[in-house]
Design a protein around this motif. Sequence first.
Motif: not given
Length: 170
Positions: A12-18
């Motif tokens: 959703l936020l276009s970031v890495n899961e970490e």
Amino acid sequence: MEYYSVKEIAELLSVNEETVRRWIRDEKLDAERGSGRQGSKVTSEALVKFLEENKGLMTTVAASTLGLSTSGVLGAAIGGVIGTLASPLAVGVIAGASWLSILKGKDKDKKTIKLELMEKEMELENLAMRLKNEIALKQNELVLVERQIMKLNEITNELNEVYMKSRDQD
């Protein structure tokens, strides 16, 4: 109550899961620890609160999925593109908001809406790039006009000097 996994929030936020896991570890994002391999779960309320506190992270996909206002998101996406091209920008924002309201009125699943919103977000990013290019061109034209004005001022000053000298000689 709706729950989101780390993976869903990252998408959703276009970031890495970490990155999402770090927010949870640092207690920036409230989450419930799942049993076994389920991992952490975040309520929609906790996610909305997090996004309201960190507005720069919100995307149109996240805003639409969570039912938040998208006008600020769209404005932020192309907020640097203002000035002489404000009309096309306003048209883009209005068109985006209208498009979102049409989407919400149809019976579509979240994934379909998410994909369509990502496509629309790409279109808006392309519009923003085109507008930025147009602004750059207008700024270059402005520099050329300013140079021409400076040259005309120099010529005017020279003509004034010649006129004053000829007047003094008479």
